[in-house]
Enzyme design. Structure first.
Site, PDB file in Angstrom:
ATOM      1  N   LYS A 132      26.377  36.091  38.869  1.00  0.00           N
ATOM      2  CA  LYS A 132      27.786  35.688  38.748  1.00  0.00           C
ATOM      3  C   LYS A 132      27.914  34.565  37.723  1.00  0.00           C
ATOM      4  O   LYS A 132      27.238  33.539  37.834  1.00  0.00           O
ATOM      5  CB  LYS A 132      28.311  35.206  40.104  1.00  0.00           C
ATOM      6  CG  LYS A 132      28.283  36.298  41.173  1.00  0.00           C
ATOM      7  CD  LYS A 132      28.647  35.776  42.543  1.00  0.00           C
ATOM      8  CE  LYS A 132      27.660  34.788  43.049  1.00  0.00           C
ATOM      9  NZ  LYS A 132      27.861  34.416  44.466  1.00  0.00           N
ATOM     10  N   THR A 152      38.799  27.628  45.203  1.00  0.00           N
ATOM     11  CA  THR A 152      37.725  28.608  44.984  1.00  0.00           C
ATOM     12  C   THR A 152      36.598  28.470  46.000  1.00  0.00           C
ATOM     13  O   THR A 152      35.584  29.152  45.883  1.00  0.00           O
ATOM     14  CB  THR A 152      37.122  28.425  43.576  1.00  0.00           C
ATOM     15  OG1 THR A 152      36.721  27.056  43.454  1.00  0.00           O
ATOM     16  CG2 THR A 152      38.101  28.775  42.485  1.00  0.00           C
ATOM     17  N   GLY A 195      34.296  29.187  48.791  1.00  0.00           N
ATOM     18  CA  GLY A 195      34.011  30.388  49.596  1.00  0.00           C
ATOM     19  C   GLY A 195      34.057  31.686  48.808  1.00  0.00           C
ATOM     20  O   GLY A 195      33.918  32.759  49.392  1.00  0.00           O
ATOM     21  N   THR A 196      34.214  31.606  47.482  1.00  0.00           N
ATOM     22  CA  THR A 196      34.310  32.866  46.711  1.00  0.00           C
ATOM     23  C   THR A 196      32.988  33.648  46.766  1.00  0.00           C
ATOM     24  O   THR A 196      32.998  34.872  46.847  1.00  0.00           O
ATOM     25  CB  THR A 196      34.678  32.615  45.227  1.00  0.00           C
ATOM     26  OG1 THR A 196      33.913  31.519  44.762  1.00  0.00           O
ATOM     27  CG2 THR A 196      36.133  32.327  45.041  1.00  0.00           C
ATOM     28  N   GLY A 197      31.842  32.919  46.736  1.00  0.00           N
ATOM     29  CA  GLY A 197      30.540  33.604  46.753  1.00  0.00           C
ATOM     30  C   GLY A 197      30.323  34.361  48.046  1.00  0.00           C
ATOM     31  O   GLY A 197      29.949  35.544  48.046  1.00  0.00           O
ATOM     32  N   CYS A 198      30.586  33.672  49.174  1.00  0.00           N
ATOM     33  CA  CYS A 198      30.407  34.317  50.492  1.00  0.00           C
ATOM     34  C   CYS A 198      31.335  35.521  50.598  1.00  0.00           C
ATOM     35  O   CYS A 198      30.963  36.585  51.101  1.00  0.00           O
ATOM     36  CB  CYS A 198      30.773  33.350  51.624  1.00  0.00           C
ATOM     37  SG  CYS A 198      29.938  31.784  51.526  1.00  0.00           S
TER      38      CYS A 198
END
Ligand SMILES: Cc1ncc(COP(=O)(O)OP(=O)(O)O)c(N)n1
Ligand SMILES: Cc1nc(C(=O)O)sc1CCOP(=O)(O)O
Ligand SMILES: [Mg+2]
Length: 565
Positions: free
Chosen positions: A244, A277, A279-282
């Site tokens: 990412k 933003t 928590g976008t990865g989880c």
């Protein structure tokens, strides 16, 4: 010991495990005249069926199959975020938003908010193992998604359980550092990732820092570096890699690199300017897991997940939760509209039915009024609720008109309902709908609109009123009280019919049909407490001055109500 629910004379169903079933004493079962037990068993978990165990004369069971619905299921193994933007909480919301069941194994409890991570309490390893066993030994899990794995011991436990209970796919989000820069997994965990998890994983979703850490600190500064990193990670045994590029410097676009071992894909989207933003990865990883659980291919799952995250970020860009630099976003995309609705504290008050204005496009055309001008005049004249009954308008124009009318109505605290068109009500986030006996069934409308919206149903008989109540309506419209030219072939029920329906109805009632200034009084005087008002079309909209006519009717209704009291 099994607790036995309500017993019916000689037939009942209880839900229990096979072990429990066998532990119910045979004598007890026979003395209660038990003829059927429903046993939820893992024996046939792959077929997703339940086994019915039928009691024979001697009390031993025979089986027959019945199909049940297979719900896609993701198990997330991750840390809890008290601020609920990331971690387990984000995973649950992402799966819910994508229509997938999500179970949880909590590896650590963090004290966290939009400022940063204030504390981490790692869950003892044997208790992580216990949670995993509880879920995997009982439920059919399609996909496991991992987040924060704070110790090498926990990585090993996960590895062992996945060998014992194989699942369709493993999605690894190698969480090491929080978005606020706090370390969530130390270097020892890296070895566990490399040795145990990556060779088992179907996809890994590192950001630039995590990819660099997994590759012994290699620098990743450009899209070309990301491509090389994706290939190197693939060489470590993982089947698919998504690197990412959210943190890529000087990039106008958000660029991610996806590598499936054969092709490299550059997935670009425009960068959304927002502080929200966290928590976008989880969320992205959970969403990939959810799509895989539903049966998508890996590339499809990644694309859908990216699109979901972007849409949620864009939707949430103005919401404000917490005072720190990085706020959470709204996975279910509901908070903003709820905030807009905050002008109306109570979702439905039966007294709103007092003067119910129902629009008519033909009448507005005749008098040269736009829908919004007519609605504005009605509201200013005292209408307490408005229904847009636009039978011959393009859907696109209907949605636009409804949005303008909604602004007017919200400014006056007056609910706005849409006649017949649930799609239009949803599109403009109206306060509810009014539907008739040949429109969409009220219980279906309720399922689509949710518990917050107002639903009114036209009823001419006590039976219809009972059905409307069962279906979850908020009020009923009863008519035609008098003959009307506005609705073709309308059955007139008269004042008597109105009274009969009111007496039978458990819901508040609004009277409709041919009501005007000259005949409204007898309607209000029928003397039934749940008759709350009158709904009119021509009395106010078939006139040059909607404001004046609405005021006149309001005055008559107010006088009649005062006289009844
Ligand atoms: C308040 C109110 N009551 C009854 C109706 C009539 O609804 P319906 O029977 O669905 O007929 P149409 O309005 O769709 O022609 C109503 N619209 N409003
Ligand atoms: C839309 C509608 N529904 C009716 C029913 O009896 O359910 S009568 C009606 C028309 C009401 O218009 P006016 O106020 O101009 O008579
Ligand atoms: Mg209708």
């Amino acid at each position: 010991m099994v607790s036995i629910p309500e017993l019916h004379s000689n037939f009942f169903i209880i839900s229990l495990s096979l072990n429990h079933y066998q532990s119910v004493p045979q004598g007890f079962r026979q003395s209660k005249g038990l003829s059927l037990l429903l046993v939820n068993s893992r024996i046939n978990r792959n077929k997703h069926t339940r086994i019915f165990m039928e009691m024979q004369g001697n009390g031993s069971p025979t089986t027959s199959n019945q199909s049940t619905i297979n719900i896609p299921h993701v198990l997330t193994v991750a840390g809890s975020d008290s601020g609920a933007g990331a971690g387990i909480q984000a995973d649950l919301k992402a799966c819910a938003a994508r229509g997938v069941y999500c179970s949880t194994v909590i590896t650590a409890v963090t004290a966290q908010n939009t400022v940063g991570v204030q504390g981490v309490n790692v869950v003892p390893e044997d208790f992580v193992a216990e949670q995993m066993k509880s879920v995997l030994s009982d439920m059919h899990v399609d996909v496991v998604k991992t987040g924060m794995l704070p110790s090498i011991g926990i990585v090993k436990i996960l590895h062992q359980h996945l060998r014992e209970y194989p699942v369709r796919a493993l999605v690894v989000d190698p969480v090491m550092v929080s978005t606020s820069g706090d370390v969530l997994a130390g270097p020892s965990v890296l070895a566990g990732f490399r040795e145990d998890l990556l060779p088992m994983a179907d996809i890994i979703t590192p950001n630039l820092k995590e990819a660099s850490a997994l590759l012994d600190g290699v620098k990743i500064k450009t899209v070309s570096d990301m491509r090389s990193a994706a290939k190197l990670l693939h060489d470590m045994g993982v089947r698919n890699v998504l690197v990412k590029g959210g943190d890529l410097p000087d990039s106008l676009d958000a660029v991610d690199i996806f590598f499936d071992g054969e092709h490299l894909y550059e997935l670009r989207s425009s960068r959304i300017k927002t502080r929200n933003t966290h928590g976008t990865g989880c969320t992205l990883a959970s969403c990939i897991a959810a799509e895989l659980a539903k049966g998508a291919s890996m590339l499809e799952a990644v694309k859908v997940a990216k699109c979901f995250v972007e849409t949620a970020l864009d939707y949430s860009k103005e919401i404000f939760i917490g005072n720190g630099p990085q706020g959470p976003f709204d996975h279910l995309m509901k908070l903003k509209s709820n905030a807009h609705n905050s002008g109306r504290q109570v979702r439905f008050n039966p007294s709103d039915l007092f003067l119910y204005a129902v629009t008519d496009s033909g009448m507005n055309r005749r008098w040269g009024h736009s829908i919004s001008d007519a609605v504005k005049a009605a509201v200013q004249g005292g209408a307490t609720i408005v229904q847009l009954r636009e039978k011959d308008i393009d859907t696109r124009d209907f949605v636009e008109a409804a949005k303008s009318c909604l602004q007017i109505c919200r400014a006056h605290g007056v609910p706005l309902l849409i006649n017949d068109r649930i799609d239009v009500a949803l599109a403009c986030d109206a306060d509810g709908v009014h539907i008739g006996q040949s429109d969409m069934p009220a219980h279906t409308a309720r399922a689509l609109l949710g518990p917050e919206k107002i639903i009114g149903v036209s009823c001419k008989t006590p039976e219809q009123a009972e059905q409307a109540w069962i279906a979850g309506a908020d009020y009923i419209g009863c008519g035609g009280v008098y003959p009307t030219n506005t609705k073709a072939n309308n059955l007139t029920v008269g004042l008597d019919g109105l009274k009969t329906v009111c007496l039978a109805s458990k819901l508040p009632v609004v009277a409709i049909g041919g009501i005007k200034v000259s005949n409204a009084r007898p309607v209000m005087e029928i003397g039934v407490p749940n008759l709350k008002g009158v709904a009119v079309v021509s009395a106010i909209f078939d006139s040059e001055c909607v404001l004046t006519e609405t005021r006149k009717l309001h005055a008559v209704l107010t006088e009649a109500t005062a006289a009844v009291k």
